[in-house]
Design an enzyme around this catalytic site. Structure first.
Site, PDB file in Angstrom:
ATOM      1  CD  GLU A  87      -2.968  -1.190   2.387  1.00 16.79           C
ATOM      2  OE1 GLU A  87      -2.337  -0.565   3.274  1.00 16.79           O
ATOM      3  OE2 GLU A  87      -3.923  -1.623   2.315  1.00 16.79           O
TER       4      GLU A  87
ATOM      5  CD  GLU B 144       3.753 -21.500  11.240  1.00 19.46           C
ATOM      6  OE1 GLU B 144       3.866 -21.711  12.226  1.00 19.46           O
ATOM      7  OE2 GLU B 144       3.021 -20.837  10.454  1.00 19.46           O
TER       8      GLU B 144
END
Length: 270
Positions: free
Chosen positions: A80, A111
């Site tokens: 953004e 992960e």
């Protein structure tokens, strides 16, 4: 390591038997505690903003590193900044365990590799000029912990955002940010309060850094990219208000210079 508060049993029983309004009330009540938890650590966030700003002023980059919800939140924040503040692509980078495929669909066991996070950072030529923020609600994610440890070994500034106290990810970072929001409404579902807390802190950090870097004038996003009609209209109104001109004049300036900042600078110079 201290007990994982995020994994404690929910104080709400029999959620599956609650009327919808009561369920929403419970979730909303818990969500209201998140800003209060953040308020307690504002000074730590302040320190982090100052350090990141110093690095970025000198040309350094900011990396977000996480898995699952935490990784996705970092990617959202990083993506953004270019349209919102005109920041060059590649100055803030979000990385997620399992790669881009994990943005939309969970990648099993991605992960759990303590070396993969560092390997991902190396693909971007990470160096001591940069800053790495590791995001892990539990504070134990090997992908994040391993990367932060390797960063420290290579003199790279590290920050951690976690929602449990005294975690491995906090110990691996130079500057841990611990947002203790308590147990989730749905036991262990850290996409809820913990995710909200992480999002709010990321908003605070990136927005404050952009302001410090001069990407905001007054309270206006003068460097935003004019990529749709809504933003063009917003930019036109900015110029109208700042320069006391009409919409046609503002639109002409925006078309000519391509950004609010450049239009303002040219008009005021004249």
């Amino acid at each position: 390591m201290a007990e994982k508060i995020t994994e404690k049993d929910s104080p709400y029983r029999n959620l599956d038997e609650l009327p919808v309004y009561d369920l929403l009330t419970a979730i909303n009540k818990e969500d209201q505690t998140v800003p209060l938890a953040i308020e307690k650590i504002l000074h730590r966030i302040e320190t982090v903003v100052i350090l990141i700003t110093e690095k970025m002023r000198k040309g350094g980059r900011l990396f977000y590193l996480g898995a699952g919800t935490s990784g996705r939140l970092g990617i959202v924040d990083a993506s953004e900044l270019p349209p919102t503040y005109g920041l060059e692509h590649g100055r803030v980078i979000g990385l997620i365990a399992g790669g881009d495929a994990a943005i939309r669909k969970a990648v099993e066991f991605a992960e759990d590799d303590p070396e993969k996070g560092w390997n991902d950072l190396q693909q971007h030529d990470i160096c001591p000029d940069d800053v790495v923020i590791g995001i892990a609600a539990s504070g134990t994610t090997p992908y994040v912990v391993g990367a932060l440890e390797r960063c420290k070994q290579n003199q790279i500034l590290t920050i951690a955002i976690a929602c449990n106290p005294g975690t491995p990810v906090a110990k691996a970072a130079h500057y841990p940010i611990e947002i203790i929001v308590g147990p989730e409404v749905v036991t262990g579902s850290t996409r809820m309060k913990a995710g909200t807390a992480q999002k709010l802190v990321l908003n605070m950090i990136s927005t404050s850094v952009m302001v410090q870097l001069g990407r905001v004038q007054g309270n206006q996003m003068v460097d935003m990219q004019l990529t749709n009609n809504k933003l063009i209209t917003r930019g036109t109104k900015m110029l109208m208000n700042a320069l006391n001109i009409n919409a046609i004049e503002a639109g002409d300036l925006l078309n000519k210079f391509g950004s609010v900042r450049k239009a303002l600078a040219h008009y005021r110079r004249d």
